[in-house]
Motif scaffolding. Structure first.
Motif, PDB file in Angstrom:
ATOM      1  N   LEU A 135       8.708  -4.290 -14.366  1.00  0.00           N
ATOM      2  CA  LEU A 135       9.771  -4.846 -13.461  1.00  0.00           C
ATOM      3  C   LEU A 135      10.849  -3.759 -13.296  1.00  0.00           C
ATOM      4  CD1 LEU A 135      10.272  -8.617 -14.286  1.00  0.00           C
ATOM      5  CD2 LEU A 135       9.070  -7.874 -12.371  1.00  0.00           C
ATOM      6  N   ILE A 136      11.459  -3.263 -14.547  1.00  0.00           N
ATOM      7  CA  ILE A 136      12.502  -1.983 -14.386  1.00  0.00           C
ATOM      8  C   ILE A 136      11.800  -1.148 -13.818  1.00  0.00           C
ATOM      9  CG2 ILE A 136      13.528  -0.806 -15.914  1.00  0.00           C
ATOM     10  CD1 ILE A 136      13.572  -3.020 -18.045  1.00  0.00           C
ATOM     11  N   ALA A 137      10.491  -0.404 -13.996  1.00  0.00           N
ATOM     12  CA  ALA A 137      10.055   0.328 -13.181  1.00  0.00           C
ATOM     13  C   ALA A 137      10.110   0.552 -11.664  1.00  0.00           C
ATOM     14  CB  ALA A 137       8.457   0.988 -13.964  1.00  0.00           C
ATOM     15  N   GLN A 138       9.945  -0.476 -11.207  1.00  0.00           N
ATOM     16  CA  GLN A 138       9.912  -0.733  -9.844  1.00  0.00           C
ATOM     17  C   GLN A 138      11.104  -0.652  -9.212  1.00  0.00           C
ATOM     18  OE1 GLN A 138       6.712  -1.010  -8.411  1.00  0.00           O
ATOM     19  NE2 GLN A 138       6.388  -0.631 -10.719  1.00  0.00           N
ATOM     20  N   TYR A 139      12.035  -1.343  -9.922  1.00  0.00           N
ATOM     21  CA  TYR A 139      13.474  -1.471  -9.616  1.00  0.00           C
ATOM     22  C   TYR A 139      14.310   0.015  -9.508  1.00  0.00           C
ATOM     23  CZ  TYR A 139      13.264  -6.375 -11.117  1.00  0.00           C
ATOM     24  OH  TYR A 139      12.734  -7.669 -11.051  1.00  0.00           O
TER      25      TYR A 139
ATOM     26  N   GLU B 105       0.761  -1.134  -0.015  1.00  0.00           N
ATOM     27  CA  GLU B 105      -0.052  -0.145   0.084  1.00  0.00           C
ATOM     28  C   GLU B 105       1.012   1.175  -0.093  1.00  0.00           C
ATOM     29  OE1 GLU B 105       0.951  -0.800   4.277  1.00  0.00           O
ATOM     30  OE2 GLU B 105       0.306  -2.194   2.625  1.00  0.00           O
ATOM     31  N   LEU B 106       2.025   1.011   0.241  1.00  0.00           N
ATOM     32  CA  LEU B 106       2.862   2.193   0.156  1.00  0.00           C
ATOM     33  C   LEU B 106       3.984   2.203  -0.971  1.00  0.00           C
ATOM     34  CD1 LEU B 106       4.476   2.280   3.913  1.00  0.00           C
ATOM     35  CD2 LEU B 106       2.698   3.351   3.321  1.00  0.00           C
ATOM     36  N   THR B 107       4.340   3.439  -1.577  1.00  0.00           N
ATOM     37  CA  THR B 107       5.117   3.374  -2.494  1.00  0.00           C
ATOM     38  C   THR B 107       6.546   2.923  -2.340  1.00  0.00           C
ATOM     39  OG1 THR B 107       6.463   5.457  -2.241  1.00  0.00           O
ATOM     40  CG2 THR B 107       4.274   5.714  -3.484  1.00  0.00           C
ATOM     41  N   ILE B 108       7.470   2.395  -3.241  1.00  0.00           N
ATOM     42  CA  ILE B 108       8.730   1.716  -2.887  1.00  0.00           C
ATOM     43  C   ILE B 108       9.492   2.634  -2.100  1.00  0.00           C
ATOM     44  CG2 ILE B 108      10.856   1.009  -4.169  1.00  0.00           C
ATOM     45  CD1 ILE B 108       8.977  -0.463  -6.021  1.00  0.00           C
ATOM     46  N   THR B 109       9.516   4.066  -2.532  1.00  0.00           N
ATOM     47  CA  THR B 109      10.319   5.054  -1.896  1.00  0.00           C
ATOM     48  C   THR B 109      10.074   5.294  -0.322  1.00  0.00           C
ATOM     49  OG1 THR B 109      10.739   6.142  -3.697  1.00  0.00           O
ATOM     50  CG2 THR B 109      10.888   7.478  -1.753  1.00  0.00           C
ATOM     51  N   GLU B 110       8.546   5.160  -0.119  1.00  0.00           N
ATOM     52  CA  GLU B 110       8.060   5.208   1.296  1.00  0.00           C
ATOM     53  C   GLU B 110       8.487   4.202   2.114  1.00  0.00           C
ATOM     54  OE1 GLU B 110       3.884   7.716   0.572  1.00  0.00           O
ATOM     55  OE2 GLU B 110       3.714   5.762   0.236  1.00  0.00           O
ATOM     56  N   GLN B 111       8.242   2.877   1.323  1.00  0.00           N
ATOM     57  CA  GLN B 111       8.879   1.574   2.300  1.00  0.00           C
ATOM     58  C   GLN B 111      10.343   1.806   2.584  1.00  0.00           C
ATOM     59  OE1 GLN B 111       7.449  -2.182   0.551  1.00  0.00           O
ATOM     60  NE2 GLN B 111       6.006  -0.933  -0.786  1.00  0.00           N
ATOM     61  N   ILE B 112      11.067   2.200   1.550  1.00  0.00           N
ATOM     62  CA  ILE B 112      12.548   2.314   1.883  1.00  0.00           C
ATOM     63  C   ILE B 112      12.840   3.243   2.817  1.00  0.00           C
ATOM     64  CG2 ILE B 112      15.004   3.111   0.491  1.00  0.00           C
ATOM     65  CD1 ILE B 112      13.824   2.031  -1.848  1.00  0.00           C
TER      66      ILE B 112
END
Length: 315
Positions: free
Chosen positions: A105-109, A65-72
């Motif tokens: 996949l690339i966009a997520q990474y 539910e969080l963006t990848i940036t928020e999780q990091i």
């Protein structure tokens, strides 16, 4: 005594590998990008692996539910009180993180790699979800970032893999490790020791098998019965179906396993630690570092080390 890996510890440990690679402490921070698996979405099966409840892999700070940036950012906040200045690797951990359209996949990474504190990514996935197209992209990224792939092999025995609803065989593991290594990307495996039907001889055969593969690191896990898994239902009905190791037994097994292991391979982990509220059995009451201490003490008591039997095994 200095061992082939360049220090006095009796096994080729992961923390030393990280320091050799980066020159400083670097922490993995978990990311859940909302992926699934081919044995869950129907392409190869449904229900997932019999041992799996993916909630056991996800720290509290990460959720799709969080963006990848928020999780990091949340993960860094979790570790910051103890380690103020360290850098991080974004660990795509939940489910199969190379399963999907390559562009997606690339966009997520790239979201993870754009974070100023992130020095690279580690992708947890399955051996049957590694496309050559994706490997070509990751190979290019290796010029600027640390990229590594962890494959859930779980066993080298095809009968076992079928019983746990894995959806692939050992041949896919061999093929994937060779293709990833050929692309210049460090690759690791996960193995579960204690799956139903595998006796001690078979478990030690895993060490011989994976020692022949071009892997950089290995994670061992004891079989744990966790709530929400197919094994949890089976354990409730037929507990004798499982051979669950006591902690001291597993220490002895790990020592025998280490003696057979290729000394080139970094041992990243000896056990896993499911959340207390999800773990049914076995309940050892040990943290990872406490188990590692037991292994190191026993290695010293027996005056043995990783790979002691490896050379004679392969002559």
């Amino acid at each position: 005594m200095q061992y082939p890996w360049g220090h006095e510890k009796r096994y080729n440990d992961y923390s030393s590998y990280i320091k050799r690679t980066f020159g400083e402490r670097v922490q993995k921070v978990s990311v859940n990008a909302g992926f699934t698996c081919p044995n869950r979405d129907g392409s190869k099966g449904t229900g997932g692996c019999a041992f799996c409840n993916n909630s056991t892999f996800n720290p509290s700070y990460c959720g799709p539910e969080l963006t990848i940036t928020e999780q990091i950012d949340k993960g860094i906040s979790f570790f910051r009180p103890k380690y103020q200045t360290q850098q991080y690797l974004a660990y795509f951990q939940a489910y199969s993180n190379t399963y999907g359209e390559t562009e997606h996949l690339i966009a997520q990474y790239q979201q993870a790699l754009s974070h100023p504190k992130v020095k690279g990514i580690v992708l947890g996935t399955r051996p049957d979800c590694i496309s050559d197209e994706l490997l070509a992209v990751l190979k290019e990224w290796r010029k600027d970032y640390y990229i590594a792939i962890e494959l859930g092999a779980e066993s080298t025995n095809d009968d076992t893999l079928g019983q746990i609803n894995r959806g692939h065989g050992h041949a896919e593991t061999v093929d994937a490790t060779k293709r990833i290594a050929a692309a210049g990307i460090p690759v690791g495996l996960h193995l579960i020791l204690g799956l139903p039907g595998e006796d001690r001889q078979q478990l030690l055969q895993h060490a011989r098998e994976v020692s022949q593969l071009p892997i950089s690191f290995l994670k061992l896990h004891q079989l744990q019965i966790v709530k929400g898994s197919a094994f949890a239902k089976l354990y409730d009905d037929q507990p004798d179906y499982f051979k669950l190791y006591e902690a001291e037994e597993f220490v002895d097994l790990v020592l025998d396993f280490l003696e057979l292991m290729n000394p080139r391979i970094v041992m990243e982990r000896f056990i896993s630690q499911a959340p207390h509220n999800l773990l049914i059995a076995p309940r050892w009451g040990l943290k990872n570092f406490e188990f590692v201490t037991k292994v190191e003490k026993r290695l010293a008591e027996k005056d043995t080390w990783q790979g002691r039997l490896y050379s004679s095994l392969n002559q």
